[in-house]
Design a protein around this motif. Structure first.
Motif, mmCIF file in Angstrom:
data_model
loop_
_atom_site.group_PDB
_atom_site.id
_atom_site.type_symbol
_atom_site.label_atom_id
_atom_site.label_comp_id
_atom_site.label_asym_id
_atom_site.label_seq_id
_atom_site.Cartn_x
_atom_site.Cartn_y
_atom_site.Cartn_z
ATOM 1 N N ASP A 121 0.832 -1.205 0.000
ATOM 2 C CA ASP A 121 0.000 0.000 0.000
ATOM 3 C C ASP A 121 0.865 1.253 0.000
ATOM 4 O O ASP A 121 1.935 1.296 0.626
ATOM 5 N N ASN A 122 0.383 2.285 -0.674
ATOM 6 C CA ASN A 122 1.052 3.578 -0.675
ATOM 7 C C ASN A 122 0.331 4.505 0.296
ATOM 8 O O ASN A 122 -0.880 4.703 0.195
ATOM 9 N N GLU B 269 -2.499 8.259 -1.633
ATOM 10 C CA GLU B 269 -2.875 7.007 -0.994
ATOM 11 C C GLU B 269 -3.495 6.047 -2.006
ATOM 12 O O GLU B 269 -4.339 6.417 -2.820
ATOM 13 N N PRO C 237 10.709 -2.208 -4.313
ATOM 14 C CA PRO C 237 10.397 -0.866 -3.795
ATOM 15 C C PRO C 237 11.555 -0.267 -3.003
ATOM 16 O O PRO C 237 12.176 -0.932 -2.171
ATOM 17 N N ARG D 96 12.741 2.489 -0.203
ATOM 18 C CA ARG D 96 12.083 2.943 1.027
ATOM 19 C C ARG D 96 12.931 4.031 1.676
ATOM 20 O O ARG D 96 13.993 3.746 2.238
ATOM 21 N N VAL E 45 4.586 1.706 1.674
ATOM 22 C CA VAL E 45 5.577 2.664 1.193
ATOM 23 C C VAL E 45 4.957 4.052 1.217
ATOM 24 O O VAL E 45 3.734 4.209 1.370
ATOM 25 N N TYR E 46 5.819 5.068 1.044
ATOM 26 C CA TYR E 46 5.363 6.464 0.995
ATOM 27 C C TYR E 46 5.959 7.097 -0.267
ATOM 28 O O TYR E 46 6.936 7.834 -0.209
ATOM 29 N N HIS E 47 5.369 6.786 -1.412
ATOM 30 C CA HIS E 47 5.874 7.246 -2.701
ATOM 31 C C HIS E 47 4.918 8.259 -3.321
ATOM 32 O O HIS E 47 3.696 8.121 -3.205
ATOM 33 N N ASP E 48 5.490 9.252 -4.011
ATOM 34 C CA ASP E 48 4.633 10.150 -4.791
ATOM 35 C C ASP E 48 4.674 9.788 -6.277
ATOM 36 O O ASP E 48 4.122 10.515 -7.111
ATOM 37 N N ALA F 156 4.314 6.179 -7.091
ATOM 38 C CA ALA F 156 4.008 4.748 -7.084
ATOM 39 C C ALA F 156 3.127 4.336 -8.251
ATOM 40 O O ALA F 156 3.301 3.260 -8.831
ATOM 41 N N TYR G 241 8.172 10.973 -0.637
ATOM 42 C CA TYR G 241 7.299 11.917 -1.323
ATOM 43 C C TYR G 241 7.744 13.346 -0.998
ATOM 44 O O TYR G 241 8.327 13.616 0.054
#
Length: 760
Positions: free
Chosen positions: A221-222, A228, A269, A271, A291-294, A296, A342
């Motif tokens: 999940d992002n 999100e 991924p 991180r 993960v915290y991707h802008d 993804a 992000y």
């Protein structure tokens, strides 16, 4: 320090000599037993010297995976990285995921992530060298045997083998009708289907078709604010097939092999700030499935590969002529959120997790690739004391590489493009002579002359709005061209001495090279860098023994090598760039132990262990390193550059160990079995320089499998449950250093069940 190293090496030598004596004693005791036990280890046949030979009689440090061990390791939807730490001195890692594996043998490998990178460990599949790293990621299925040859293999096996060779041999067609089909289901809805069927089409023609289909849903999940999305990363669909036709008549055979792969998924991924500052631990709240991707939603990875080979062999009494022609082609696109987070620090509060100095989103592509190889070999089959092999080898590769840079903050708009073109041509003439001095002593000498040249051009474009739909129309920013070439005479000399019927001693000295390399990934730099040829001379001795009347096998070796002008890759530091350089000298030494045991009629075991010590020796090399408070570099630094003299090589664990146990018991009309394996690799450095955060922790992974087999009519059936990484150990296995403490993490625990049928 030098005294300590001599003491360590002396200890290894003493251990090997003690083991040899012990093996001889065990064998002698077993010979005195009056009652022989029927359950013995099977003879392992290898082709390490391009002849079918007993592995115990080959004067090369070679390990083989086949049978149950190979089936278990490669199950559970695993890609080729399943071999990591399963064989002495062998490590495998990847910053791409299921593609682009990087092999390391005895500490020698290449961390370069460029699609043009060469490696000092060669991969040969069905007699065809797989030069480009994308070719090396072809799935492993319906394989009869895997051989790992440690140490230089430069006389019989072509180009770029100073560290060693990994060799795969697929199950070949035969006149006998047989096949199998298996399907497994596991964690995160993963499905692994594989099957094969083969048999005679006519009295002289047989065929075999093998297929693989692996599928796994996205499950990561992002949670980046504003981006999100559930189940956006981690999945893949990997399909592959192989069809072979074998024609045999009298003394002639022809084997045609066509293979194809299509993979569609997401990359491993990245991180951001997953490594806790001041330690090499993952952060306290680490969650593998988040993960915290802008970027993804734009991450992807696709691979299309295919190849065709034709092996012709004619045996006319005293000689055998072999011709092997091969074509391989691959296409790949891999786009990822490289910073692993992000936003950016300069946007105020909108960044995370942790500090994100600047966004980084890039893509690498291989839109055009063709490799052609041709080998012609003449081998003698004399009954006398002398036999030989001689031949010619030709290699021709053309590759186009595209590197893209994107502005993540502008929604992923293209802002950088580089096109690389490289043509490689190489040829060689080689020969090897075997001389039987006596019934106990055999000598082998090999010689190879190689000529290698590369022509390279890189073009960087100025990307603007009016040319986005046709990059060819973009204005050229810079164009860089270069060419490199070299030739080399590789050689090896080995001796094998039969101490008694169960113990063989051997010694080997070998020299070879890796051809010059080019690094032209100039998306964020202006200069193409090159590295001269590296050469290695390796000294090795060991023994191979069958003990306890065939119920045990103990093989061991010690080695020492010196490498001149080793090709190194400086990755990252202050920007997303890579550059090549040569180190004056690198040394390595170590000890390897490879054993198999029939403990009882119901319990089998294997145990292997290796110690590999590498050291860079060049006080003139310095490497650019990041400058930030969250990173603690332990090397001496001068003006933002680290002195790496005395460091070990990156991704080179000192210790690798593996143990397996297999218990089987007749139950009702079938057979119950339980299997476990434990693999261990010690800590590794991710980069040429050393930092607290970028020292990968030791990794221990446990696998288990239990199942039941039975026969009914003409079929054999199997049901099993299994788990990989049973205790869900999570550590950083790679890092991105130029932005933040970005980590790549090993895969989580995988649990599944499998059903298999063999039919005849």
């Amino acid at each position: 320090m030098k005294a300590m190293k001599r003491s360590t090496l002396a200890t290894l030598i003493n251990a090997t000599l003690f083991s040899a004596v012990a093996g001889t004693s065990f064998s002698s005791l077993a010979a005195q037993e009056t009652a022989k036990k029927s359950n013995q280890l099977e003879v392992i046949q290898v082709t390490a010297r391009k002849r079918v030979e007993n592995a115990q009689e080959v004067p090369v440090a070679v390990s083989a995976l086949q049978g149950d061990n190979l089936d278990v390791y490669s199950s559970a939807g695993m890609d080729i990285r399943f071999m990591n730490a399963k064989i002495p001195s062998l490590a495998i890692e990847s910053s791409y995921g299921r593609t682009f594996p990087r092999f390391y043998v005895r500490g020698l490998g290449n961390t370069d992530f460029d699609l043009n990178a060469s490696q000092p460990v060669s991969l040969v599949v069905d007699d065809i060298v797989q030069e480009n790293a994308i070719l090396k990621g072809f799935p492993v299925f319906d394989v009869e045997r895997v051989e790992v040859l440690r140490g230089p293999q430069g006389t019989l096996f072509g180009r770029n083998t100073p560290a060693g060779l990994v060799k795969f041999d697929s199950v070949k067609p035969s006149q006998e009708f047989e096949g199998f089909s298996s399907v497994s289901y596991g964690t995160d809805s993963a499905v692994d289907f594989r099957g094969a069927v083969g048999g005679g089409l006519t009295d002289n023609l047989s065929a075999r078709v093998s297929v693989l289909w692996q599928d796994k849903d996205n499950f990561i999940d992002n949670r980046a604010p504003g981006f999100e999305q559930d189940d956006v990363l981690g999945g893949y669909t990997d399909r592959a097939a192989r069809i072979q036709f074998l024609y045999e008549k009298d003394d002639f055979s022809a084997l045609l092999n066509y293979h194809v792969r299509n993979m569609d998924g997401t990359p491993i991924p990245f991180r951001a700030n997953a490594i806790k500052s001041g330690t090499n631990d993952l952060v306290d709240d680490f969650d593998y499935k988040v993960v915290y991707h802008d970027a993804a939603a734009r991450e992807k990875q696709t691979v299309d590969a295919q190849g065709l080979s034709l092996k012709l062999e004619y045996d006319f009494n005293d000689y055998t002529i072999t011709s092997i022609s091969g074509w391989e082609s691959a296409e790949v696109n891999s786009r990822g959120d490289i910073d692993g987070g992000y936003g950016a620090d300069f946007l105020g509060e909108f960044h995370g997790p942790g500090s994100i100095p600047f966004p980084s989103e890039s893509e690498s592509g291989l839109p055009d690739h063709d490799q052609y190889t041709q080998e012609l070999r003449l081998a003698s089959n004399f009954d006398g004391d002398v036999n030989f092999q001689t031949g010619l080898f030709y290699f021709d590769e053309s590759v186009t590489i595209e590197n893209f840079g994107y502005n993540t903050l502008a929604g992923g708009a293209l802002n950088g493009y580089v096109n690389q073109q490289q043509d490689t041509k190489a040829w060689a003439v080689f020969g090897s002579v075997d001389y039987t001095v006596s019934d106990d002593l055999k000598l082998t000498a090999g010689l190879r002359y190689s000529d290698d040249e590369k022509d390279f051009e890189a073009v960087r474009k100025i990307v603007s709005d009016d040319c986005l739909n046709n990059l060819i129309q973009c204005t050229n920013d810079i164009t860089r061209t270069t060419d490199v070439s070299d030739d080399h005479v590789s050689w090896d000399i080995s001796a094998s001495y039969k101490l008694n019927d169960d113990v063989n001693l051997y010694a080997r000295v070998a020299n070879t090279f890796r051809a010059p390399s080019i690094q032209g990934r100039i998306t964020f730099s202006d200069e193409v860098t090159t590295a001269d040829s590296e050469t290695v001379t390796s000294y090795e001795t060991g023994f191979k023994s069958d003990v306890l009347d065939g119920r045990g096998r103990v093989n061991a070796s010690i080695y020492y090598f010196t490498m001149d002008d080793q090709q190194l890759t400086a990755v990252g530091g202050t920007a997303n760039t890579t550059s090549l350089l040569n180190a004056d000298k690198t040394t390595g030494y170590g000890f390897e132990l490879d054993t198999e045991w029939v403990l009882t009629d119901e319990l089998n075991a294997t145990f292997n262990f290796s110690y590999n010590k590498t050291e860079l020796k060049d006080n003139s090399i310095t490497i650019p390193v990041p400058d930030r408070d969250t990173l603690h570099i332990t090397d001496t630094t001068v003006n933002g550059r680290a002195i790496i003299d005395g460091n070990s090589l990156p991704n080179a664990p000192e210790f690798i160990s593996n143990i397996t146990l297999r218990y089987s018991k007749e139950l009702a009309d079938g057979n119950f079995y339980a299997y476990t394996d434990v693999s261990y690799r010690s800590k590794v450095n991710f980069f040429l320089y050393e930092a607290v955060e970028f020292e990968g922790k030791p990794l221990t992974e446990v696998g288990v499998r239990a199942g039941y087999t039975w026969a009914q009519d003409d079929n054999e059936y199997e049901v099993a449950v299994f788990a990989r990484n049973l205790f869900d150990e999570q550590v950083a296995i790679g890092a991105i250093d130029f932005n933040n403490n970005t980590a790549m993490v090993n895969e989580e625990r995988y649990v599944g069940a499998e059903f298999k049928v063999n039919f005849f």
